[in-house]
Write a protein that holds these residues in place. Structure first.
Motif, mmCIF file in Angstrom:
data_model
loop_
_atom_site.group_PDB
_atom_site.id
_atom_site.type_symbol
_atom_site.label_atom_id
_atom_site.label_comp_id
_atom_site.label_asym_id
_atom_site.label_seq_id
_atom_site.Cartn_x
_atom_site.Cartn_y
_atom_site.Cartn_z
ATOM 1 N N VAL A 140 0.864 -1.182 0.000
ATOM 2 C CA VAL A 140 0.000 0.000 0.000
ATOM 3 C C VAL A 140 0.899 1.229 0.000
ATOM 4 O O VAL A 140 1.521 1.555 1.003
ATOM 5 C CB VAL A 140 -0.918 0.010 1.233
ATOM 6 C CG1 VAL A 140 -1.778 1.275 1.236
ATOM 7 C CG2 VAL A 140 -1.799 -1.235 1.246
ATOM 8 N N TRP A 141 1.017 1.870 -1.142
ATOM 9 C CA TRP A 141 1.918 3.016 -1.226
ATOM 10 C C TRP A 141 1.421 4.171 -0.360
ATOM 11 O O TRP A 141 2.180 4.832 0.302
ATOM 12 C CB TRP A 141 2.058 3.472 -2.681
ATOM 13 C CG TRP A 141 2.829 2.513 -3.524
ATOM 14 C CD1 TRP A 141 3.154 1.219 -3.195
ATOM 15 C CD2 TRP A 141 3.384 2.744 -4.808
ATOM 16 N NE1 TRP A 141 3.865 0.632 -4.194
ATOM 17 C CE2 TRP A 141 4.036 1.552 -5.210
ATOM 18 C CE3 TRP A 141 3.402 3.826 -5.660
ATOM 19 C CZ2 TRP A 141 4.684 1.428 -6.429
ATOM 20 C CZ3 TRP A 141 4.047 3.702 -6.884
ATOM 21 C CH2 TRP A 141 4.688 2.516 -7.259
ATOM 22 N N GLN A 142 0.097 4.397 -0.378
ATOM 23 C CA GLN A 142 -0.475 5.479 0.426
ATOM 24 C C GLN A 142 -1.936 5.149 0.708
ATOM 25 O O GLN A 142 -2.694 4.794 -0.189
ATOM 26 C CB GLN A 142 -0.376 6.820 -0.310
ATOM 27 C CG GLN A 142 -0.765 7.991 0.577
ATOM 28 C CD GLN A 142 -0.223 9.303 0.025
ATOM 29 O OE1 GLN A 142 0.347 9.349 -1.035
ATOM 30 N NE2 GLN A 142 -0.412 10.374 0.769
ATOM 31 N N THR A 149 2.246 -3.966 4.387
ATOM 32 C CA THR A 149 3.291 -2.939 4.474
ATOM 33 C C THR A 149 2.813 -1.686 3.753
ATOM 34 O O THR A 149 2.247 -1.752 2.655
ATOM 35 C CB THR A 149 4.607 -3.436 3.866
ATOM 36 O OG1 THR A 149 4.362 -3.928 2.539
ATOM 37 C CG2 THR A 149 5.183 -4.558 4.707
ATOM 38 N N GLN A 150 3.050 -0.551 4.367
ATOM 39 C CA GLN A 150 2.557 0.716 3.837
ATOM 40 C C GLN A 150 3.723 1.662 3.633
ATOM 41 O O GLN A 150 4.571 1.832 4.497
ATOM 42 C CB GLN A 150 1.530 1.319 4.802
ATOM 43 C CG GLN A 150 0.816 2.552 4.270
ATOM 44 C CD GLN A 150 1.525 3.834 4.648
ATOM 45 O OE1 GLN A 150 2.106 3.940 5.721
ATOM 46 N NE2 GLN A 150 1.513 4.809 3.747
ATOM 47 N N GLY A 151 3.789 2.274 2.457
ATOM 48 C CA GLY A 151 4.898 3.161 2.133
ATOM 49 C C GLY A 151 5.676 2.621 0.954
ATOM 50 O O GLY A 151 5.399 1.539 0.433
ATOM 51 N N ASN A 152 6.651 3.361 0.522
ATOM 52 C CA ASN A 152 7.435 2.966 -0.638
ATOM 53 C C ASN A 152 8.756 3.720 -0.610
ATOM 54 O O ASN A 152 8.823 4.841 -0.105
ATOM 55 C CB ASN A 152 6.667 3.266 -1.924
ATOM 56 C CG ASN A 152 7.381 2.800 -3.161
ATOM 57 O OD1 ASN A 152 8.225 3.513 -3.698
ATOM 58 N ND2 ASN A 152 7.072 1.601 -3.623
ATOM 59 N N ASP A 153 9.798 3.123 -1.175
ATOM 60 C CA ASP A 153 11.113 3.772 -1.139
ATOM 61 C C ASP A 153 11.218 4.959 -2.096
ATOM 62 O O ASP A 153 12.277 5.582 -2.188
ATOM 63 C CB ASP A 153 12.228 2.757 -1.421
ATOM 64 C CG ASP A 153 11.951 1.898 -2.639
ATOM 65 O OD1 ASP A 153 10.839 1.977 -3.180
ATOM 66 O OD2 ASP A 153 12.850 1.142 -3.047
ATOM 67 N N GLN A 154 10.148 5.266 -2.819
ATOM 68 C CA GLN A 154 10.160 6.434 -3.690
ATOM 69 C C GLN A 154 9.112 7.470 -3.279
ATOM 70 O O GLN A 154 8.821 8.399 -4.037
ATOM 71 C CB GLN A 154 9.904 5.988 -5.139
ATOM 72 C CG GLN A 154 10.984 5.028 -5.636
ATOM 73 C CD GLN A 154 10.597 4.343 -6.927
ATOM 74 O OE1 GLN A 154 10.090 4.968 -7.847
ATOM 75 N NE2 GLN A 154 10.841 3.047 -7.004
ATOM 76 N N PHE A 155 8.538 7.288 -2.081
ATOM 77 C CA PHE A 155 7.518 8.209 -1.590
ATOM 78 C C PHE A 155 7.923 8.751 -0.225
ATOM 79 O O PHE A 155 8.655 8.099 0.521
ATOM 80 C CB PHE A 155 6.162 7.502 -1.437
ATOM 81 C CG PHE A 155 5.415 7.337 -2.729
ATOM 82 C CD1 PHE A 155 5.893 6.520 -3.726
ATOM 83 C CD2 PHE A 155 4.223 8.003 -2.940
ATOM 84 C CE1 PHE A 155 5.213 6.359 -4.909
ATOM 85 C CE2 PHE A 155 3.516 7.850 -4.124
ATOM 86 C CZ PHE A 155 4.017 7.022 -5.116
#
Length: 394
Positions: A103-105, A136-142
């Protein structure tokens, strides 16, 4: 906030075991400056893992592992497994069934966020070894999402009694699932193949010049600079801790999993610079340390007036007998050589004429030698060295 424990997320299949140990140790020291250090080996996006990674994880004080991509080919997809390494070290490992950035956001509207979480949970439960799933929530490009806690609170008001949504650290998640004592499948040894995620096996052979440069840099730091600096320190000299740390920093920045194979050209050009910096630092440290060691050796009992001493050091932990090439700072050497010469493959080939220049050991025995090159920088010779003791000298 838990950080690390790796300093960078390295590609374990392309670096030395010592490099992985240093990466974890530096990551732990670095993370402590900011608070909590994660005890979970988080290396989500690296591609493959060799069979000694479980041993390294446990022996550096970590508990479990979170890895994606590399797995055992043909095995059923499960989120939790046991991973047994080459030395039989065994740990619990989590594998995200979809990806490490699910889940990116979270949507701002609680209803939309709840439906997204429910959809993820329904999907993940098919692969779960327990009654819990990890989203998991978030991303290494955000950037980090600032309203996660508030959104989760609103989701729980809407989701109903079937689910409970909670925000946890990786340590807390592993504690929760292990309390159920689930029966876990076993994964053995290296993790290289996977039908569920791209392992980018081409990274093992792409840009081979960088892999060769990496090995050269690792050897320069691990096997020469550090040991000889330590020996010089044991004799009262100052240990160059800052310079060695800087050399490791150049190395470990380049060990990030995209840097040696699968990034754009600009990244790889910078990698060549990093490796050269590490090698140059290591050579300077080694040369200085060897000079300090040599200055402590008493050669007065076998060196006469007009003679010079040549000291050979063994940087390995085994006895060595081999032909050694060294550069000697001397002049007016004859072109002829000892009883043999080296061919293009560095093998003994044919006879050679004796030279007026003589090399003897500390017992007075003649040492065969061959002049390879004589120029303004000195003379390069090949000589036969017999029985050089581990970490010793002659």
């Amino acid at each position: 906030l838990h950080i690390g424990p790796c300093w960078t997320t390295p590609e374990t299949s392309l670096i030395s075991i010592e490099s992985l140990i240093r990466n974890i140790n530096r990551g732990i020291r670095f993370s402590k400056k900011f608070g909590g250090v994660s005890s979970i080996f988080y290396n989500a996006d690296a591609f493959q893992y060799h069979s000694q990674v479980p041993q390294i994880i446990l022996d550096t004080g970590l508990k479990s592992a979170y890895t994606w991509r590399g797995s055992e080919q043909g095995k059923p997809l499960r989120d939790l497994t046991l991973w047994k390494g080459a030395d039989q070290s065994t740990l619990v490992k989590y594998y995200p069934p979809r990806t490490y950035a699910q889940v990116w956001q979270l949507p701002e509207a609680p209803g939309d966020a709840m439906r997204l979480i429910r959809r993820e949970a329904e999907d993940l439960k098919n692969f779960s070894a327990t009654s819990h799933v990890l989203i998991t929530q978030g991303n290494d490009q955000f950037e980090a999402q600032s309203d996660v806690t508030e959104t989760i609170r609103e989701i729980n008001k809407l989701v109903g009694p079937r689910y409970e949504v909670g925000q946890v650290t990786l340590e807390e998640f592993f504690d929760i699932v292990q309390r159920e004592s689930p029966s876990l499948a076993l994964r053995r040894g290296e993790l290289t193949g996977n039908q569920w995620a791209c392992t980018m096996s081409g990274q093992l052979s792409t840009r081979m010049y960088l892999k060769q440069k990496n090995k050269k840099a690792e050897l320069a730091v691990e096997k020469f600079a550090e040991p000889f600096a330590s020996f010089a320190w044991m004799l009262g000299r100052e240990y160059p801790a800052g310079l060695i740390e800087r050399a490791w920093e150049y190395l470990m920045k380049q060990h990030f999993h995209h840097c040696n194979a699968c990034a754009i050209d600009e990244v790889h050009r910078e990698g060549d610079v990093r490796y050269n910096n590490a090698i140059e630092l290591a050579r300077d440290i080694t040369d200085t340390s060897l000079q300090r060691l040599a200055s402590e050796i008493d050669t007065s009992r076998f060196i006469r007036k007009g003679e010079s001493a040549l000291v050979l050091f063994n940087p390995s932990d085994v006895e060595r007998t081999e032909v050694v090439k060294v550069r000697v700072d001397t002049e007016s050497l004859a072109e002829g050589d000892a009883e043999w010469r080296l061919d293009a493959d560095q093998r003994r080939s044919g006879l050679a004429n004796p030279t007026r220049w003589v090399l003897r050991d500390e017992e007075g025995r003649n040492i065969p030698l061959q002049v390879l090159k004589n120029d303004e920088e000195g003379c390069q010779i090949a000589l036969s060295c017999q029985g050089l003791s581990p970490f010793g000298y002659k």
